[in-house]
Design a protein around this motif. Structure first.
Motif, mmCIF file in Angstrom:
data_model
loop_
_atom_site.group_PDB
_atom_site.id
_atom_site.type_symbol
_atom_site.label_atom_id
_atom_site.label_comp_id
_atom_site.label_asym_id
_atom_site.label_seq_id
_atom_site.Cartn_x
_atom_site.Cartn_y
_atom_site.Cartn_z
ATOM 1 N N ALA A 542 21.545 10.236 -26.635
ATOM 2 C CA ALA A 542 21.169 11.265 -25.859
ATOM 3 C C ALA A 542 21.778 12.701 -25.958
ATOM 4 O O ALA A 542 22.987 12.766 -26.833
ATOM 5 N N THR A 543 20.962 13.649 -25.819
ATOM 6 C CA THR A 543 21.611 15.153 -25.897
ATOM 7 C C THR A 543 22.176 15.575 -24.557
ATOM 8 O O THR A 543 21.395 15.379 -23.452
ATOM 9 N N LYS A 544 23.222 16.479 -24.457
ATOM 10 C CA LYS A 544 23.414 16.796 -23.194
ATOM 11 C C LYS A 544 22.875 18.212 -23.007
ATOM 12 O O LYS A 544 22.800 19.193 -23.995
ATOM 13 N N GLU A 545 22.166 18.484 -21.772
ATOM 14 C CA GLU A 545 21.738 19.736 -21.448
ATOM 15 C C GLU A 545 22.326 20.457 -20.235
ATOM 16 O O GLU A 545 22.877 19.686 -19.422
ATOM 17 N N LYS A 546 22.520 21.639 -20.446
ATOM 18 C CA LYS A 546 23.112 22.522 -19.363
ATOM 19 C C LYS A 546 22.278 22.595 -18.112
ATOM 20 O O LYS A 546 20.944 22.767 -18.402
ATOM 21 N N GLY A 547 22.905 22.468 -16.817
ATOM 22 C CA GLY A 547 22.206 22.747 -15.838
ATOM 23 C C GLY A 547 21.576 21.560 -15.006
ATOM 24 O O GLY A 547 22.073 20.441 -15.242
ATOM 25 N N SER A 548 20.798 21.774 -13.934
ATOM 26 C CA SER A 548 20.190 20.681 -13.119
ATOM 27 C C SER A 548 19.119 19.892 -13.761
ATOM 28 O O SER A 548 18.393 20.522 -14.367
ATOM 29 N N TRP A 549 18.808 18.645 -13.197
ATOM 30 C CA TRP A 549 17.850 18.042 -13.741
ATOM 31 C C TRP A 549 16.481 18.274 -13.056
ATOM 32 O O TRP A 549 15.425 18.029 -13.129
ATOM 33 N N TRP A 550 16.705 19.185 -11.834
ATOM 34 C CA TRP A 550 15.626 19.419 -11.053
ATOM 35 C C TRP A 550 14.457 20.078 -11.734
ATOM 36 O O TRP A 550 13.245 19.744 -11.633
ATOM 37 N N PRO A 551 14.913 21.226 -12.603
ATOM 38 C CA PRO A 551 13.709 21.993 -13.135
ATOM 39 C C PRO A 551 12.964 21.058 -14.320
ATOM 40 O O PRO A 551 11.700 21.119 -14.501
ATOM 41 N N ASP A 552 13.869 20.335 -14.750
ATOM 42 C CA ASP A 552 13.257 19.086 -15.945
ATOM 43 C C ASP A 552 12.295 18.248 -15.051
ATOM 44 O O ASP A 552 11.195 18.112 -15.921
#
Length: 590
Positions: A542-552
């Motif tokens: 897994a890679t870490k993404e900044k921010g919330s998962w809502w937009p994803d």
């Protein structure tokens, strides 16, 4: 709903060893995200919710006897541990001890705990004794069930005896006496009496008038377009000129109320979805009482189907997407299996499961911390009453994390005499609901028998449940520090379902991983391109993404929600007219 698995009275096979909770010196918190998998489970919560959480704090007599016998066979262990403790207490007495609390242990954050010689020695003695007790349990080499029982009791006793809970030792309490001239003691006593007269008998985490539903919370504009005995269906008003053709139906938990998904503006999941151009419908469950004792999984499964029908009729869409949360996800998964078995799964464009456990092989601890008699007693109590009391569930949830949810407020509310801070999530948590007796029984049977992991062991609306036949794309989320639905257990949902899955691991715990709005600089989530069988292998990729998962999630759902169409000018339809404004009436019922 029926299951062909053994009834709760039949013991489950012994579970494999699991990660153990952290020692009490670490503030009672799990030492790692994985450790939380050993702490609790939905099955245990539902059993304790009927019996009361304090019952579990006293281990069975046979466990205590086995613990004592094990130590009796290892006298050198007891002598060595006792000697180590005596020597450490000697170092503490002369001021040479290096014992210190975990940096994450907020109980001893006040500088007085390290700056005042007496308070420092008191704190160090408590930590040293807790460490010695934990070593005794470790060295006793009990089987995993007895080990879990003894450790749970030990952790709760040690946490309760912390010097930070003692009025004349806690520096915050002593400062409050000076600052208020002793009025904090009067105010604290008044608050304690108020909390103890009715369940949940734990310190209040938020004032009862801190928020008003429909004014401060659950304020996203919308309307009730369907009302049945079981639920109200809310359609939210679009805020964009175009919307996705396929509507999203949200299925909230049956424990607590739906507005965890629609908290204050800026922290509302629903608000974000609507702003992203998604048509959103929400189920608002009725708060059942003794009249609704026979509402089981089939009742709630039919309610989801009824809500799907209504969303399709209002929007004219042939398909609907589903997003379900926690216990609502269990119901939704079984409904999807029912649709697959009846050849109607093509009605579903996509599915999402948030903090939902469908495989309880290692997610629950009922076989470790409860015996079959406890399960029978729990279901019988709710059967006689007609429901499981929501206040009892709130008490159970509080004792799952006593340092954060009990002793923290003990100090604030009673020792300092201060009102708790206004926090929307805790207000929602205190706004409890009941659970019908039949649903309580059905959930326990499914969890204890792990009935969703084998085709045909459970049924929904008369059809066998086979989750591998659910081949729609799924978006699965979990919280890395979730104490109720461990992320590894949530991950196993990807292995049960038959379609392509995207698994997202959010920061924080059970609720904070959901209420994770964009704009928080500390928010991150992890995601990988595929979902291998082993969750640890997934984590390594897994890679870490900044921010919330809502937009994803909105981007993922948008690819599966058809074309964009003009937003409807009004809510409801000729067939399903508006019955009233959101948040409706069921959410206000006590």
């Amino acid at each position: 709903m029926t299951t062909t698995a053994p009834r709760p009275s039949a013991p489950r096979p012994s579970a494999p060893p699991r990660p153990r909770p952290a020692a009490a010196s670490d503030g009672g918190q799990p030492s790692s995200p994985e450790a939380s998998e050993a702490v609790t489970g939905l099955d245990m919560v539902l059993v304790d919710g009927a019996r009361g959480p304090l019952r579990r704090m006293v281990p069975p007599a046979r466990t205590v006897a086995r613990f004592g016998a094990s130590l009796a066979r290892r006298p050198e262990t007891v002598v060595r541990t006792g000697g180590d403790l005596v020597r450490e207490l000697g170092r503490i007495a002369v001021g040479r001890s290096e014992v210190a609390p975990s940096p994450k242990d907020r109980r001893f954050a006040d500088p007085a705990w390290t700056g005042n010689p007496f308070l420092r020695r008191t704190m160090q003695a408590h930590i040293a004794a807790a460490q010695a007790a934990a070593r005794l349990v470790e060295d006793a080499d009990l089987d995993w069930q007895d080990d879990e029982r003894i450790r749970f009791t030990l952790t709760n006793v040690v946490d309760a005896l912390a010097p930070s809970n003692v009025p004349f030792l806690n520096p915050l309490a002593l400062k409050a006496v000076i600052d208020t001239g002793g009025r904090n003691a009067v105010s604290g006593l008044r608050r304690m009496v108020s909390d103890l007269v009715s369940p949940p008998r734990v310190p209040s985490m938020v004032e009862p008038d801190a928020f008003t539903v429909g004014e401060d919370l659950a304020v996203t504009p919308g309307a009730v377009v369907l009302r049945t005995d079981v639920f109200e269906l809310i359609q939210y008003r679009p805020t964009t000129e175009t919307v996705r053709a396929v509507p999203l139906l949200m299925v909230p938990p049956t424990i607590n109320k739906y507005y965890i998904t629609d908290l204050a503006p800026g922290r509302s999941i629903v608000e974000h979805y609507v702003a992203a151009g998604q048509q959103v419908f929400m189920i608002s469950w009725r708060n059942p009482d003794e009249r609704h004792a026979d509402w089981g999984l089939d009742t709630y499964g039919q309610a989801v189907l009824d809500a799907m029908d209504a969303a399709q009729r209002v929007t004219g869409s042939e398909r609907v997407a589903l997003q379900a949360f926690c216990s609502g996800g269990i119901i939704t998964a079984m409904v999807l299996a029912h649709l697959a078995a009846t050849g109607r799964l093509d009605r579903v464009a996509a599915a999402s499961f948030a903090v939902t456990v469908l495989d309880w092989a290692r997610a629950g601890t009922v076989s470790a911390l409860m015996d079959p008699e406890a399960v029978r007693e729990a279901t019988e109590k709710s059967r006689r009453k007609g429901y499981l009391d929501g206040a009892m569930l709130a008490e159970v949830f509080a004792w799952l994390r006593p340092n954060d949810l009990v002793w923290n407020y003990w100090v604030n509310n009673y020792l300092q005499g201060k009102p708790p801070a206004a926090f929307d999530i805790l207000f929602w948590n205190a706004d409890t609901t009941r659970m019908s007796a039949a649903l309580h029984r059905d959930f326990i049977e499914v969890a204890v028998g792990n009935a969703l992991t084998e085709p045909g062991r459970a049924t929904m609306l008369g059809t066998p449940v086979d989750l591998s036949a659910v081949d729609v794309d799924a978006y699965v989320t979990a919280g890395i520090a979730d104490h109720l639905c461990p992320w590894q257990a949530c991950y196993r949902t990807t292995q049960l379902l038959g379609g392509e899955s995207r698994f997202v691991l959010s920061t924080n715990g059970h609720i904070a991983s959901l209420v994770n709005p964009p704009g928080n600089p500390k928010s991150t989530f992890q995601v990988a391109p595929d979902t291998p069988a082993d969750p640890e292998e997934w984590l390594s990729r897994a890679t870490k993404e900044k921010g919330s998962w809502w937009p994803d999630f909105m981007a993922w759902l948008g690819e599966r929600s058809g074309d964009e169409v003009p937003a409807p000018e009004s809510l409801g339809s000729a067939e399903l007219p508006v019955l009233g404004d959101a948040p409706g009436t069921y959410v206000l019922e006590k």
